[in-house]
Enzyme design. Structure first.
Site, mmCIF file in Angstrom:
data_model
loop_
_atom_site.group_PDB
_atom_site.id
_atom_site.type_symbol
_atom_site.label_atom_id
_atom_site.label_comp_id
_atom_site.label_asym_id
_atom_site.label_seq_id
_atom_site.Cartn_x
_atom_site.Cartn_y
_atom_site.Cartn_z
ATOM 1 N N LEU A 1 0.822 -1.203 0.000
ATOM 2 C CA LEU A 1 0.000 0.000 0.000
ATOM 3 C C LEU A 1 0.856 1.253 0.000
ATOM 4 O O LEU A 1 1.851 1.348 0.715
ATOM 5 C CB LEU A 1 -0.904 -0.015 1.236
ATOM 6 C CG LEU A 1 -2.007 1.016 1.339
ATOM 7 C CD1 LEU A 1 -3.045 0.830 0.239
ATOM 8 C CD2 LEU A 1 -2.671 0.916 2.705
ATOM 9 N N CYS A 2 0.460 2.225 -0.810
ATOM 10 C CA CYS A 2 1.138 3.521 -0.842
ATOM 11 C C CYS A 2 0.203 4.557 -0.220
ATOM 12 O O CYS A 2 -0.709 5.069 -0.864
ATOM 13 C CB CYS A 2 1.481 3.906 -2.278
ATOM 14 S SG CYS A 2 2.302 5.502 -2.435
ATOM 15 N N ILE A 3 0.403 4.825 1.072
ATOM 16 C CA ILE A 3 -0.446 5.781 1.779
ATOM 17 C C ILE A 3 0.411 6.480 2.829
ATOM 18 O O ILE A 3 1.194 5.834 3.540
ATOM 19 C CB ILE A 3 -1.669 5.082 2.426
ATOM 20 C CG1 ILE A 3 -2.581 6.106 3.109
ATOM 21 C CG2 ILE A 3 -1.241 4.018 3.401
ATOM 22 C CD1 ILE A 3 -3.893 5.496 3.609
#
Length: 221
Positions: free
Chosen positions: A84-86
């Site tokens: 995940l890219c957050i």
């Protein structure tokens, strides 16, 4: 130490179940959690039950956990391998994006932030380039079919991979507790960040009370 923090958070979540996610813990390793996230209502992801793993580092809660989807996802900010890219979980440009990791963050906040991200992709910081291109075409009304079709395919696949028990869990949860509207996830996260709870350990508290009582008895004698 990390397992004590996680046990307290786990206990909090078990005592306050959510209609938006389900958690389970590896009995042999408290630092590994399995979660199922329900796709937010009134979005392309509605109806999906997406599986993910949450891994907590030894430095937790002073370092963020890592969330990786095990269900196939079609989303600009989710890598093909499920990572995940957050900003809330990663330090890269976090300050510029207005969110940084804090030890006060709760698992509730993290999971709701991920659910919110499903409906609010950031195509300017893509983890899946093909999904980002498809999403941009949808937003610019150049292609209104490709992106929704791929998302709906992953929604169906996620349900095929879920057990009847998990599907029944969310069915009962939704019928008993009103779901959070898709446009309210961000507000809910902000409220939960402000409403931090204190981690307590009942056994330790009881031991301290017993020791205090023994000291008082000795003083009386």
């Amino acid at each position: 130490m990390v397992s004590r923090f996680l046990m307290a958070e786990y206990r909090h979540l078990i005592e306050n179940p959510s209609e938006n996610f389900k958690i389970s813990v590896n009995e042999n390793d408290m630092t590994e959690w399995d979660v199922i996230l329900r796709g937010p209502p009134d979005t392309l992801y509605e109806g999906g039950l997406f599986k993910a793993k949450v891994a907590f580092p030894p430095e937790y809660p002073y370092a963020p956990p890592r969330l990786t989807f095990t269900s196939e996802m079609w989303h600009p900010n989710i890598y093909p391998d499920g990572k995940l890219c957050i900003s809330i979980l990663h330090g890269d440009n976090a300050e510029e994006q207005g969110m940084t990791w804090s030890p006060a963050q709760k698992i509730d906040t993290i999971l709701l932030s991920v659910i919110s991200l499903l409906n609010e992709p950031n195509p300017d910081s893509p983890a899946n380039v093909d999904a980002a291109k498809s999403y941009r075409k949808l937003m610019h009304k150049e292609d209104l079919e490709s992106y929704p079709m791929e998302v709906k395919r992953t929604v169906k696949k996620s349900l095929d991979e879920c057990s009847p028990e998990d599907i029944e869990y969310f069915k009962n949860a939704v019928s008993n507790v009103p779901a959070i509207p898709s446009d309210a996830y961000e507000d809910e996260c902000e409220e939960m960040e402000d409403d931090t709870y204190i981690l307590t350990y009942d056994d330790e508290d009881e031991e301290e009370e017993d020791e205090e009582e023994e000291d008082e008895e000795m003083d009386d004698e």
